[in-house]
Design a protein around this motif. Structure first.
Motif, mmCIF file in Angstrom:
data_model
loop_
_atom_site.group_PDB
_atom_site.id
_atom_site.type_symbol
_atom_site.label_atom_id
_atom_site.label_comp_id
_atom_site.label_asym_id
_atom_site.label_seq_id
_atom_site.Cartn_x
_atom_site.Cartn_y
_atom_site.Cartn_z
ATOM 1 N N THR A 59 14.190 66.807 62.480
ATOM 2 C CA THR A 59 15.251 66.564 61.503
ATOM 3 C C THR A 59 15.533 67.888 60.806
ATOM 4 O O THR A 59 14.609 68.572 60.376
ATOM 5 C CB THR A 59 14.814 65.505 60.471
ATOM 6 O OG1 THR A 59 14.398 64.324 61.159
ATOM 7 C CG2 THR A 59 15.928 65.181 59.499
ATOM 8 N N LEU A 67 14.542 61.777 54.872
ATOM 9 C CA LEU A 67 13.896 62.080 56.152
ATOM 10 C C LEU A 67 13.610 60.805 56.942
ATOM 11 O O LEU A 67 13.685 60.800 58.173
ATOM 12 C CB LEU A 67 12.603 62.865 55.927
ATOM 13 C CG LEU A 67 12.782 64.304 55.441
ATOM 14 C CD1 LEU A 67 11.435 64.911 55.073
ATOM 15 C CD2 LEU A 67 13.504 65.153 56.487
ATOM 16 N N TYR A 126 17.345 59.212 57.915
ATOM 17 C CA TYR A 126 18.166 60.000 58.839
ATOM 18 C C TYR A 126 17.308 60.818 59.818
ATOM 19 O O TYR A 126 17.688 61.916 60.211
ATOM 20 C CB TYR A 126 19.092 60.922 58.052
ATOM 21 C CG TYR A 126 20.036 60.192 57.137
ATOM 22 C CD1 TYR A 126 21.139 59.498 57.648
ATOM 23 C CD2 TYR A 126 19.833 60.168 55.757
ATOM 24 C CE1 TYR A 126 22.011 58.817 56.809
ATOM 25 C CE2 TYR A 126 20.695 59.485 54.916
ATOM 26 C CZ TYR A 126 21.775 58.815 55.448
ATOM 27 O OH TYR A 126 22.641 58.134 54.609
ATOM 28 N N GLU A 127 16.186 60.283 60.230
ATOM 29 C CA GLU A 127 15.297 60.996 61.135
ATOM 30 C C GLU A 127 16.043 61.425 62.401
ATOM 31 O O GLU A 127 16.820 60.666 62.974
ATOM 32 C CB GLU A 127 14.101 60.125 61.520
ATOM 33 C CG GLU A 127 13.073 60.875 62.349
ATOM 34 C CD GLU A 127 11.809 60.076 62.637
ATOM 35 O OE1 GLU A 127 10.878 60.677 63.203
ATOM 36 O OE2 GLU A 127 11.761 58.875 62.317
ATOM 37 N N LYS A 162 18.363 63.673 62.576
ATOM 38 C CA LYS A 162 19.751 64.052 62.274
ATOM 39 C C LYS A 162 19.808 65.454 61.666
ATOM 40 O O LYS A 162 18.801 66.031 61.255
ATOM 41 C CB LYS A 162 20.379 63.057 61.292
ATOM 42 C CG LYS A 162 20.356 61.620 61.749
ATOM 43 C CD LYS A 162 21.296 61.390 62.895
ATOM 44 C CE LYS A 162 21.334 59.905 63.239
ATOM 45 N NZ LYS A 162 22.043 59.652 64.471
#
Length: 188
Positions: free
Chosen positions: A3, A125, A128-129, A131
């Protein structure tokens, strides 16, 4: 799964006592266009920001470029130094960095502000892992976030920041694996 979090310290703003509504200056608006151009060359999935106008204005062009809205996250707002404006801002900010538990009346200690900001980052985190995430934020809270993972990011580091300044933090799960300064300030 990696990420990538791009912490974007807001561009130059015109000082007013209204922390929430303080806008970018003309110089800051020009710098936000440079921020837009930088991120136009990168794959960005989501744009988050502090609720403060100057942070939103710095990254809203990035969100527009990917056809999305800026998502406001309270945890990324600037640390409140004190209830009232400080006569000597530099001395006041140095004091809270010297003693992480110290706080001025109505303000946040480094410990409290860092806890708030880190919790917001850990949530991001998780949500939106994998991303690429742009976060519009502020100098002090940005350095407190970075300091949680690496104590080398300290008061002297904060003093070296530009407006805007951008750091890419690379995470494997919730473990910081690398930090890279990708841009600082408008090109001369």
């Amino acid at each position: 799964m990696q990420t990538n979090v791009y912490l974007v310290r807001h561009a130059h703003s015109t000082y007013t006592a209204d922390e929430l509504g303080r806008p970018l200056s003309e110089k800051g608006m020009a710098a936000s266009e440079n921020v837009r151009q930088l991120f136009a060359r990168k794959k960005i999935d989501v744009v988050l920001s502090s609720p403060y106008k100057r942070a939103i204005q710095t990254v809203e062009c990035v969100a527009a470029g990917i056809g999305k809205e800026v998502i406001i996250k309270e945890g990324f707002k600037e640390r409140r130094l004190s209830e009232k404006p400080m006569e000597d801002f530099q001395a006041a900010i140095a004091k809270v960095w010297e003693d992480p538990t110290f706080f001025w009346e109505g303000g946040e200690s480094n410990v409290a502000a860092q806890k708030r900001g880190v919790q917001a980052l850990l949530n991001v985190l998780e949500e939106y892992e994998g991303k690429n995430i742009v976060i519009g934020t502020h100098g002090n809270i940005m350095v407190l976030l970075m300091n949680f993972f690496d104590r080398n990011y300290d008061f002297l580091f904060w003093k070296s920041l530009e407006m805007p300044d951008i750091y890419k933090l690379m995470f494997q799960s919730k473990n910081l694996i690398n930090v890279e300064r990708i841009w600082n300030g408008p090109e001369e």
